[in-house]
Scaffold this motif. Structure first.
Motif, PDB file in Angstrom:
ATOM      1  N   PRO A 138      -3.938 -13.136  -2.719  1.00  0.00           N
ATOM      2  CA  PRO A 138      -2.486 -13.266  -2.635  1.00  0.00           C
ATOM      3  C   PRO A 138      -1.734 -12.966  -3.926  1.00  0.00           C
ATOM      4  CG  PRO A 138      -3.497 -15.414  -2.799  1.00  0.00           C
ATOM      5  CD  PRO A 138      -4.613 -14.420  -2.728  1.00  0.00           C
ATOM      6  N   ALA A 139      -2.373 -13.172  -5.079  1.00  0.00           N
ATOM      7  CA  ALA A 139      -1.640 -13.095  -6.351  1.00  0.00           C
ATOM      8  C   ALA A 139      -2.485 -12.403  -7.411  1.00  0.00           C
ATOM      9  CB  ALA A 139      -1.260 -14.502  -6.808  1.00  0.00           C
ATOM     10  N   TRP A 197       1.868 -13.104  -9.820  1.00  0.00           N
ATOM     11  CA  TRP A 197       2.796 -12.218  -9.117  1.00  0.00           C
ATOM     12  C   TRP A 197       2.161 -11.749  -7.812  1.00  0.00           C
ATOM     13  CZ3 TRP A 197       2.184 -11.175 -14.533  1.00  0.00           C
ATOM     14  CH2 TRP A 197       3.257 -11.634 -15.305  1.00  0.00           C
ATOM     15  N   ASP A 198       2.988 -11.263  -6.919  1.00  0.00           N
ATOM     16  CA  ASP A 198       2.504 -10.833  -5.610  1.00  0.00           C
ATOM     17  C   ASP A 198       1.516  -9.677  -5.726  1.00  0.00           C
ATOM     18  OD1 ASP A 198       4.184 -12.678  -4.466  1.00  0.00           O
ATOM     19  OD2 ASP A 198       5.692 -11.219  -3.836  1.00  0.00           O
ATOM     20  N   SER A 202       2.654  -7.185  -0.341  1.00  0.00           N
ATOM     21  CA  SER A 202       3.888  -7.665   0.273  1.00  0.00           C
ATOM     22  C   SER A 202       3.584  -7.965   1.735  1.00  0.00           C
ATOM     23  CB  SER A 202       4.983  -6.601   0.151  1.00  0.00           C
ATOM     24  OG  SER A 202       6.174  -7.050   0.738  1.00  0.00           O
ATOM     25  N   TRP A 203       3.187  -9.202   1.974  1.00  0.00           N
ATOM     26  CA  TRP A 203       2.790  -9.585   3.331  1.00  0.00           C
ATOM     27  C   TRP A 203       3.949  -9.408   4.283  1.00  0.00           C
ATOM     28  CZ3 TRP A 203      -0.231 -14.814   2.544  1.00  0.00           C
ATOM     29  CH2 TRP A 203      -1.315 -14.588   1.707  1.00  0.00           C
ATOM     30  N   TRP A 205       4.127  -2.917  -7.677  1.00  0.00           N
ATOM     31  CA  TRP A 205       5.153  -3.546  -8.531  1.00  0.00           C
ATOM     32  C   TRP A 205       6.158  -2.500  -8.996  1.00  0.00           C
ATOM     33  CZ3 TRP A 205       1.366  -6.455 -12.303  1.00  0.00           C
ATOM     34  CH2 TRP A 205       0.862  -7.594 -11.678  1.00  0.00           C
ATOM     35  N   SER A 218       6.528  -4.808  -4.140  1.00  0.00           N
ATOM     36  CA  SER A 218       6.129  -6.211  -4.274  1.00  0.00           C
ATOM     37  C   SER A 218       6.640  -6.744  -5.607  1.00  0.00           C
ATOM     38  CB  SER A 218       4.611  -6.386  -4.141  1.00  0.00           C
ATOM     39  OG  SER A 218       3.918  -5.670  -5.125  1.00  0.00           O
ATOM     40  N   ASP A 219       6.733  -8.070  -5.691  1.00  0.00           N
ATOM     41  CA  ASP A 219       7.287  -8.710  -6.881  1.00  0.00           C
ATOM     42  C   ASP A 219       6.245  -8.817  -7.980  1.00  0.00           C
ATOM     43  OD1 ASP A 219       9.768  -9.056  -5.691  1.00  0.00           O
ATOM     44  OD2 ASP A 219       9.193 -10.974  -4.811  1.00  0.00           O
ATOM     45  N   TYR A 260      -5.009 -14.036 -10.822  1.00  0.00           N
ATOM     46  CA  TYR A 260      -4.229 -15.204 -11.193  1.00  0.00           C
ATOM     47  C   TYR A 260      -5.178 -16.377 -11.402  1.00  0.00           C
ATOM     48  CZ  TYR A 260      -0.933 -19.074 -10.612  1.00  0.00           C
ATOM     49  OH  TYR A 260      -0.201 -20.214 -10.774  1.00  0.00           O
ATOM     50  N   TRP A 300      -5.999 -18.932  -8.644  1.00  0.00           N
ATOM     51  CA  TRP A 300      -6.614 -18.467  -7.419  1.00  0.00           C
ATOM     52  C   TRP A 300      -8.122 -18.498  -7.573  1.00  0.00           C
ATOM     53  CZ3 TRP A 300      -9.679 -14.120  -6.402  1.00  0.00           C
ATOM     54  CH2 TRP A 300      -9.911 -13.865  -5.057  1.00  0.00           C
TER      55      TRP A 300
END
Length: 142
Positions: A48-49, A55-56, A59-60, A111, A116-117, A137, A140
């Motif tokens: 997910p990160a 950060w994402d 982008s789900w 990004w 995505s963010d 991340y 995670w």
């Protein structure tokens, strides 16, 4: 982990022929959330990160990253897969560092394109990201 669905491929970092867990294909019956459900019971898990701030990674439900790790007689193998608007792709590496660099490049693309963010101030290339932003991340676990 179910090992019933295996596939032959070559690693992206050294072109070694390997047999690895197959990434479930999109069945076109649902959306990305439904596809994530197909990972249950396989070697694959959703990523997910990415980077130091989480950060994402994608982008789900349109862009989803998944990761897997397996072992063969030559050692560990590290894989990542993508689901992008229904299309899936996989990439395998003999080293975790090579896999992380490839994921970084893919996440950076999303990004930089605004899909995505990510970090507010991106450098010109993924290779210019600080080291802490070129790995999973820390919050995670896989």
């Amino acid at each position: 982990m179910s090992t019933a669905t295996m596939t032959r491929t070559v690693t992206d970092d050294n072109a070694e022929a390997v047999v690895v867990p197959a990434l479930p294909a999109d069945d076109r019956a649902g959306d990305g959330y439904d596809w994530m459900d197909t990972l249950e019971g396989t070697a694959w898990s959703v990523l997910p990160a990415w980077g130091s701030e989480g950060w994402d990674a994608g982008s789900w439900s349109y862009i989803i990253f998944a990761v897997a790790r397996t072992r063969d007689s030559n050692g560990e193998l590290f894989g990542y897969g993508t689901f992008v608007e229904g299309d899936t792709a996989t990439y395998w590496f003999r080293t975790q560092d090579a896999c992380f660099e490839a994921i970084t490049a893919a996440v950076f693309f999303h990004w930089a394109s605004g899909q995505s963010d990510g970090p507010d101030h991106l450098p010109a290339t993924a290779a210019e990201l600080p080291a802490q932003d070129r790995k999973p991340y820390p919050g995670w676990t896989d």
